[in-house]
Structures are given as C-alpha cells and as structure tokens.
Design a protein around this motif. Structure first.
Motif, mmCIF file in Angstrom:
data_model
loop_
_atom_site.group_PDB
_atom_site.id
_atom_site.type_symbol
_atom_site.label_atom_id
_atom_site.label_comp_id
_atom_site.label_asym_id
_atom_site.label_seq_id
_atom_site.Cartn_x
_atom_site.Cartn_y
_atom_site.Cartn_z
ATOM 1 N N TYR A 106 31.148 46.687 35.170
ATOM 2 C CA TYR A 106 31.043 45.454 34.395
ATOM 3 C C TYR A 106 32.374 45.095 33.721
ATOM 4 N N CYS A 107 33.042 46.064 33.149
ATOM 5 C CA CYS A 107 34.295 45.783 32.446
ATOM 6 C C CYS A 107 35.493 45.745 33.383
ATOM 7 N N THR A 108 35.303 46.158 34.630
ATOM 8 C CA THR A 108 36.424 46.356 35.551
ATOM 9 C C THR A 108 37.269 45.107 35.778
ATOM 10 N N PRO A 109 36.695 43.910 35.973
ATOM 11 C CA PRO A 109 37.566 42.740 36.153
ATOM 12 C C PRO A 109 38.507 42.519 34.966
ATOM 13 N N GLY A 110 37.987 42.650 33.760
ATOM 14 C CA GLY A 110 38.828 42.498 32.572
ATOM 15 C C GLY A 110 39.840 43.617 32.451
ATOM 16 N N GLN A 111 39.431 44.837 32.796
ATOM 17 C CA GLN A 111 40.358 45.975 32.764
ATOM 18 C C GLN A 111 41.517 45.740 33.738
ATOM 19 N N ILE A 112 41.192 45.274 34.939
ATOM 20 C CA ILE A 112 42.227 45.058 35.952
ATOM 21 C C ILE A 112 43.177 43.944 35.536
#
Length: 195
Positions: A106-112
């Motif tokens: 879930y957080c991966t797009p923002g993390q990337i």
C-alpha cells in the motif's frame, strides 16, 4: 459579488496533459485518483503525515493530499505510473522488487516516489538533519543508512519493511551513481574525440 469556486485547469502528469474542471478545494490526490483514475497514488492519512500519497512535483517530493490541484497547474507531476521507462522498471522500482522493499504494497508507490526524490536531493548535495558535513568539498557525502532513514522518515510503512526499504534505496542510489559516472566518462570521451 460572488466569486467562482471552480476552475478548468490543465495538469501535466507523467508527460501527458489533462484538462478538467475542479473545485478550488480539490486536492491533487483526489484529482489524480477520483478524476483521472490514476490510482497508484494512495490515500493514507489524508493529513500529510504518512507519505502514501507522495508524488514528484517538478522533480521534488510532495504529499498530494496537501497540494491543491489548482496549485499544480503548469507544473510537472510524476506519479508512480510515470516513473518507469517504457517497459523497463525504474532502478528504484527494481531495487524494491529485488530486495522485498514492500509487504502489503500500500505504501510502496509513495515510498518509491519519495526514494527517487531522496536520491536526486542527495546527488544535488542537499543536506539532511543527520548530514555531518553540509559543505563537502568532494561532492555529496555517502548516502548512508542513517541518511536514508532520515530522508525517508516522512514515509511510513505499517508492515515494517524499513530494513528492506533502506537497502533498496541504497542499491538504487549506487546504480544511479554508476550510471552518472559512465555518462560523465562517455561525455568526456566524446569531447576529447571532437577536439
């Protein structure tokens, strides 16, 4: 006299232009997800605290839930859908995949998106709160694990994949440094050959 509460705006997102009417209070996050069906950017806290909605705005990190869509007009917005190079993953995406820098995702797009911004900020010599030498003579200092943790601290991962995220950012930063070095060497060779 009453003023209008909506406008027709044009947003440049991932290299494409989108024209749409929006209420002046519409956040960039809601415009992306609800109006343009670009759902890779996630809505987490909706208060700018978790980083799930991080996008790049003119190449710099921004939380889309606090950015008004009207304020993003005439600026380059890059979402997770726009970071890959055609069919090839962005080096940060590949590092996250290789090193399991995600769990639920879930957080991966923002993390990337944040990691891409971190690597660029570091390469440009921007210091963080843990940078010891803010005026290094030999270029930016190493992007250490402490530097990465500090710079990525605005992006929360409820699954706790932080160790893998730090490793993925470090690997992607190393890959960028190698690419930049090869490009510099090739440019120098081309100039020498032309002389």
């Amino acid at each position: 006299m009453t003023s209008s509460t909506s406008s027709v705006i044009t947003l440049k997102i991932n290299g494409e232009k989108y024209t749409l009417p929006v209420d002046h209070r519409t956040t960039l996050l809601d415009a992306l997800r609800e109006r343009l069906d670009l759902t890779g950017t996630k809505k987490g806290c909706d208060q700018g605290q978790c980083g799930a909605c991080t996008v790049l705005l003119d190449g710099r990190r921004a939380v889309a839930c606090l950015q008004l869509a009207v304020a993003a007009e005439n600026r380059e917005v890059t979402t997770i859908e726009g970071v890959a190079d055609g069919d090839g993953l962005h080096p940060v995406q590949q590092a996250f995949l290789d090193l399991d820098g995600y769990q639920c995702g879930y957080c991966t797009p923002g993390q990337i998106c944040s990691a891409i911004g971190v690597i660029e900020e570091h390469a440009a010599g921007w210091p963080s709160a843990v940078t010891e030498d803010v005026h290094p003579e030999a270029g930016p200092p190493l992007l250490t694990a402490d530097e990465i943790r500090e710079r990525m601290s605005g992006n929360l991962c409820r699954c706790g994949a932080y160790v893998s995220i730090v490793e993925a950012v470090a690997r992607a930063a190393q890959a960028k440094a190698r690419t930049d070095e090869r490009r510099t060497t090739a440019d120098a060779g081309a100039k020498e050959a032309a002389a």
